[in-house]
Design an enzyme around this catalytic site. Structure first.
Site, short mmCIF file in Angstrom:
data_model
loop_
_atom_site.label_atom_id
_atom_site.label_comp_id
_atom_site.label_asym_id
_atom_site.label_seq_id
_atom_site.Cartn_x
_atom_site.Cartn_y
_atom_site.Cartn_z
N TYR A 130 62.61 -17.38 15.42
CA TYR A 130 62.52 -17.79 16.82
C TYR A 130 63.90 -17.98 17.44
CZ TYR A 130 57.96 -18.58 14.87
OH TYR A 130 56.79 -18.40 14.21
N TYR A 139 47.82 -22.13 14.95
CA TYR A 139 48.89 -21.19 14.60
C TYR A 139 48.40 -20.34 13.44
CZ TYR A 139 53.12 -19.03 13.00
OH TYR A 139 54.04 -18.08 12.62
N ASP A 144 41.84 -20.43 7.89
CA ASP A 144 43.24 -20.13 7.57
C ASP A 144 43.81 -21.36 6.87
OD1 ASP A 144 45.97 -19.82 7.52
OD2 ASP A 144 46.14 -19.06 9.57
N LYS A 164 51.84 -19.50 1.72
CA LYS A 164 52.85 -20.56 1.64
C LYS A 164 53.03 -21.16 0.24
CE LYS A 164 53.85 -21.56 6.35
NZ LYS A 164 53.01 -21.30 7.51
C1 LIG Z 1 52.73 -19.99 8.18
C2 LIG Z 1 51.35 -19.73 8.60
C3 LIG Z 1 50.89 -18.41 8.80
C4 LIG Z 1 51.80 -17.21 8.68
O1 LIG Z 1 52.29 -17.03 7.40
P1 LIG Z 1 53.64 -16.15 7.20
O2 LIG Z 1 53.79 -16.09 5.71
O3 LIG Z 1 54.73 -16.91 7.88
O4 LIG Z 1 53.40 -14.83 7.82
C5 LIG Z 1 49.58 -18.23 9.15
N1 LIG Z 1 48.73 -19.28 9.29
C6 LIG Z 1 49.13 -20.56 9.10
C7 LIG Z 1 48.16 -21.66 9.23
C8 LIG Z 1 50.46 -20.83 8.74
O5 LIG Z 1 50.85 -22.10 8.58
#
Ligand SMILES: *Cc1c(COP(=O)(O)O)cnc(C)c1O
Length: 450
Positions: free
Chosen positions: A38, A170, A271, A300
């Site tokens: 960013y 997000y 997610d 992550k």
């Molecule tokens: C970080 C994140 C993503 C994206 O993952 P990247 O490995 O950065 O592409 C998607 N969803 C959530 C909830 C996240 O915290």
């Protein structure tokens, strides 16, 4: 068989890539050439140069505000749950490196990936059963969306090609994930016409322990029902909305979504890229609600923050649905799919996590955050202090002054990365009580100065 040629080493002096750059030179090159997350180009702020890291400490190449070591309050964005330079993860990486760091996944398979997929199926909610190993969180969300679209296409309902989510989310920075990020935080205005237009519900009401709001529940149900003919899936972050605003909501809303999706023939995607692997106090946040999604993303902390890898899991219903179509394959295959090195470390990281009383550690950190952040409520400009699992958030009534907040945290010997009106922390699970207290002092200092 002809012998392979033995690898050549350069003979005159050390290879150029092994000669260390002086910090000043490194920063100049960084500024001239390297994008940061960013960030503008060239960068406006000087990033700190990290030389190495071990345990919960980042070691800086040169002192910053009197510190050469910083306790990491961010787990490198939710990922480094076991801390840095962990002997078990290092060994897993080295061991795999000696076998092969990568091999293509088309037509070939290998133990690290197979083992990991089976393990993920075992530890995630029933009835998730099939695993797509992607190379980043955003890609795993793209794959989740593709699975859902293709499921309905295969079932002869190609019009079901939109997504519903709630505001404040997000899901990553590629196009489909961006389209379900919070419209303001994700700058949808900038991309109108280019981004797929999705269906947005209001953000879920605040508070993990709050009673579900009947009016909100009704509006959520109505919205799913009204758009059912065009909806492939509902996609949300369960319980904790991370980078969209660090907000916590009642697990009851996830049960509402599960029911609304079942009633209206819509798939449900969770997610769990940020929430997975214990961060919220359950191994996966879906467990707070006792519901299972049809598709789930993890990432992550999957590799303990060592390497980039994510996974999309789906049920047999979804997989079989896709396979019944005229195009019975999932047309997705990243070059580094199933990367053995990342998978081997992920296996070791999951073993390490589940081989300890991780629940106790997460609770211990949560208690430390509650104790240490209580003082933040009295700081002028602080509007909310909240803790869930091993996540602590201080919300201000104004945009954080990043420069001042970072300086305040670094002066306390802690690395934090505030954003918008939020100073927050999610420490590695191995963070000791004294370091948790130090992180809290830094969060308070950042909230005061920022
Ligand atoms: C970080 C994140 C993503 C994206 O993952 P990247 O490995 O950065 O592409 C998607 N969803 C959530 C909830 C996240 O915290």
């Amino acid at each position: 068989m002809p012998e392979t040629r033995s690898p050549q080493r350069p003979s005159n002096g050390p290879a150029p890539h092994t000669v260390a750059l002086a910090p000043a030179e490194l920063r100049a090159l960084d500024r001239a050439h390297v994008w940061h997350p960013y960030g503008p180009m060239p960068g406006r702020r000087e990033p700190l140069v990290v030389e190495s890291a071990s345990g919960v400490r980042l070691r800086l190449a040169e002192p910053a505000h009197g510190r050469t070591e910083l306790v990491d309050g961010m787990s490198s964005w939710w990922s480094a749950v076991h801390g840095y330079n962990h002997p078990v993860l290092n060994e897993a990486a080295r061991d795999q490196l000696d076998r092969m760091s990568h091999v293509m996944f088309g037509g070939l398979t290998h133990e690290p990936a197979v083992r990991l997929a089976a393990r993920l199926v075992e530890i995630t909610p029933e009835p998730l059963r099939h695993v797509f190993l992607a190379d980043s969180g955003s890609v795993s969300v793209e794959v989740a969306v593709k699975m859902c679209f293709q499921y309905w296409r295969s079932l002869g309902r190609p019009a079901k090609r939109r997504l519903l989510t709630w505001r404040g989310g997000y899901h990553g920075d590629t196009w489909q994930p961006m389209s379900v990020c919070d419209p303001e935080g994700g700058m949808h205005d900038l991309w109108s016409g280019a981004l797929p237009r999705q269906v947005f519900a209001d953000a879920p009401p605040d508070g993990f322990d709050a009673e579900p709001d009947p009016g909100y529940v009704r509006r959520l149900r109505d919205l799913v029902a009204r758009h059912a003919d065009e909806l492939a899936a509902v996609i949300v972050e369960p319980v904790v909305q991370g980078a969209g605003g660090m907000r916590f909501h009642s697990p009851a809303y996830l049960r509402v979504l599960r029911e609304a999706c079942d009633t209206n023939d819509v798939l449900l995607v969770f997610d769990e890229i940020a929430t997975g692997f214990g961060r919220t106090g359950k191994l996966f946040a879906a467990e707070h609600a006792g519901v299972s999604p049809d598709v789930m993303c993890v990432g992550k902390a999957l590799t303990g923050g060592y390497l980039t890898m994510a996974a999309t899991l789906c049920t047999s219903r979804v997989a079989e649905g896709i396979s019944r179509g005229d195009v019975p394959v999932l047309a997705h295959g990243p070059t580094f799919m199933g990367n053995p090195l990342a998978a081997a470390v992920a296996n070791a990281s999951v073993d390490l996590l589940l081989g300890q009383d991780w629940e106790r550690e997460v609770k211990r950190i949560g208690t430390g955050l509650e104790d240490g952040l209580a003082a933040a409520a009295r700081i002028p400009g602080v509007v909310d202090v909240r803790v869930l699992g091993a996540i602590g958030v201080v919300q201000l009534d104004h945009e954080v002054d990043m420069e001042a907040a970072t300086r305040a945290a670094v002066s306390e010997g802690v690395w934090l990365r505030p954003f918008r009106d939020l100073v927050y922390t999610m420490p590695p699970y191995v963070t000791g009580d004294d370091d948790v207290a130090r992180i809290c002092r830094a969060v308070c200092a950042a909230a005061r100065e920022g």
